[in-house]
Design an enzyme around this catalytic site. Structure first.
Site, PDB file in Angstrom:
ATOM      1  CE1 TYR A  33     -25.394  -9.484  25.580  1.00 52.63           C
ATOM      2  CE2 TYR A  33     -24.291 -11.088  26.975  1.00 52.63           C
ATOM      3  CZ  TYR A  33     -24.974 -10.782  25.817  1.00 52.63           C
ATOM      4  OH  TYR A  33     -25.212 -11.757  24.895  1.00 52.63           O
ATOM      5  CE  LYS A 147     -21.427 -10.830  24.922  1.00 52.74           C
ATOM      6  NZ  LYS A 147     -22.075 -11.937  24.244  1.00 52.74           N
ATOM      7  CD  GLU A 179     -23.977 -13.676  15.479  1.00 53.47           C
ATOM      8  OE1 GLU A 179     -22.865 -13.882  16.015  1.00 53.47           O
ATOM      9  OE2 GLU A 179     -24.626 -12.636  15.646  1.00 53.47           O
ATOM     10  CG  LEU A 203     -20.891 -10.431  19.464  1.00 47.92           C
ATOM     11  CD1 LEU A 203     -21.494  -9.097  19.897  1.00 47.92           C
ATOM     12  CD2 LEU A 203     -20.935 -11.419  20.610  1.00 47.92           C
TER      13      LEU A 203
HETATM   14  N1  PLP Z   1     -22.656 -14.420  18.645  1.00 50.13           N
HETATM   15  C1  PLP Z   1     -23.592 -14.176  19.576  1.00 50.13           C
HETATM   16  C2  PLP Z   1     -24.949 -13.715  19.141  1.00 50.13           C
HETATM   17  C3  PLP Z   1     -23.296 -14.369  20.944  1.00 50.13           C
HETATM   18  O1  PLP Z   1     -24.239 -14.125  21.878  1.00 50.13           O
HETATM   19  C4  PLP Z   1     -22.011 -14.850  21.316  1.00 50.13           C
HETATM   20  C5  PLP Z   1     -21.656 -15.079  22.716  1.00 50.13           C
HETATM   21  O2  PLP Z   1     -22.434 -14.983  23.609  1.00 50.13           O
HETATM   22  C6  PLP Z   1     -21.074 -15.088  20.311  1.00 50.13           C
HETATM   23  C7  PLP Z   1     -21.421 -14.855  18.978  1.00 50.13           C
HETATM   24  C8  PLP Z   1     -19.697 -15.590  20.641  1.00 50.13           C
HETATM   25  O3  PLP Z   1     -18.892 -14.537  21.170  1.00 50.13           O
HETATM   26  P1  PLP Z   1     -17.659 -14.845  22.115  1.00 50.13           P
HETATM   27  O4  PLP Z   1     -16.737 -15.758  21.347  1.00 50.13           O
HETATM   28  O5  PLP Z   1     -17.049 -13.505  22.345  1.00 50.13           O
HETATM   29  O6  PLP Z   1     -18.195 -15.469  23.351  1.00 50.13           O
END
Ligand code: PLP
Length: 284
Positions: A33, A147, A179, A203
């Site tokens: 997603y 993701k 994270e 991620l």
């Molecule tokens: N890490 C995780 C586990 C996430 O679910 C998300 C965003 O939903 C992020 C980091 C941050 O990613 P982004 O900056 O692309 O929204």
């Protein structure tokens, strides 16, 4: 509210039930997603999100249902049909529908959906005040760079945070910080920014990448290394990044106050620079 929904090449609304019970996204979490933001009907960092989705789908061998151009066209039409100007788009691509079995049949067509939602982005007061976080065990798999919709461990950690009157759970493994449950984590110590390197444990956040670029442009040193759990309570500043939260200061970790609970200087600078970048980003 019934929002605009794209499904496999046509537009409908979220009122329509569109999934088969044997869709592999539903039964196996066999799906990827994306979430991106739009402001004034302008999608933010759209191609960064497309690229990450494409990488994730390729890694788990799901055919990518769009190329860059057809994805942009679909998003333009989705936003054109949406009645509000600011919000988020949720996109999901599953491996498709097939008689339930762990082995998937070759050549099944992916299910591709995208829909818009309104979203309460943090206001100026919250962006200054920051959030409380808790630490939690990282119970996820070793494919966090994808993701995927397998968010059970994230959802459980996040619910624990909510019950502890906090906004986010910072995930730890083997005494290192990885994270947030739905965000990337950054620390600031002695004027340096520290964040986990890109690997299978986090991620590759779109905002993370932009913020590292902004820090480097401001001549702030960035150390991409795992932070030890013990370092967590000896930081000058800490913040999380995500599409919906932008750069969000952390005021407390496990009830312990960070930086006198005031938004630190480095965090403030990066937050302002990021907000400006988002406002002025060209339509991609
Ligand atoms: N890490 C995780 C586990 C996430 O679910 C998300 C965003 O939903 C992020 C980091 C941050 O990613 P982004 O900056 O692309 O929204």
């Amino acid at each position: 509210m019934n929002d605009v929904l794209y499904v496999n090449g046509r537009f409908t609304t979220t009122a329509e039930r569109i999934l088969g019970v044997e869709d592999r996204g539903f039964q196996f979490g066999d799906a990827v997603y994306e979430v991106f933001k739009f402001l004034g009907k302008r999608p933010i960092f759209l191609l960064d999100h497309f690229q990450r989705m494409q990488n994730g789908l390729q890694e788990i061998e799901i055919p990518v249902p769009w190329d860059e151009t057809s994805f942009q066209t679909m998003v333009r039409e989705l936003l054109g049909r949406t009645s509000f100007a600011d919000g988020i788009v949720y996109v999901q691509v599953t491996r498709g529908e097939a008689e339930r079995a762990h082995f998937w049949p070759e050549g099944i067509a992916p299910t591709a959906i995208a829909y818009t939602r309104t979203f309460k982005f943090p206001d100026a007061a919250k962006k200054e005040r920051g959030i409380r976080v808790i630490t939690a065990d990282d119970r996820r798999w070793h494919g966090c760079n994808v993701k995927s919709v397998n968010l059970l461990a994230n959802a459980l950690a996040k619910k624990r945070a909510q019950r502890a009157n906090a906004d986010e759970a910072i995930l730890l493994a083997e005494h290192f910080v990885r994270e947030g449950a739905s965000s990337n984590f950054f620390a600031v110590k002695n004027g340096r920014v520290i964040t986990h390197p890109l690997d299978e444990h986090i991620l590759p956040g779109v905002v993370r990448d932009r913020v590292i670029g902004l820090a480097l442009a401001a001549k702030i040193r960035v150390d991409e290394r795992p932070l030890r759990e013990a370092e967590l309570f000896d930081l000058d500043e800490a913040f999380i990044t995500s599409t919906t939260q932008g750069v969000m200061p952390i005021a407390e970790i496990d009830g312990r106050v960070i930086a006198n609970s005031r938004r630190g200087e480095v965090t403030t600078g990066l937050q302002k620079a990021f907000d400006e970048m988002e406002r002025s980003s060209p339509v991609s």
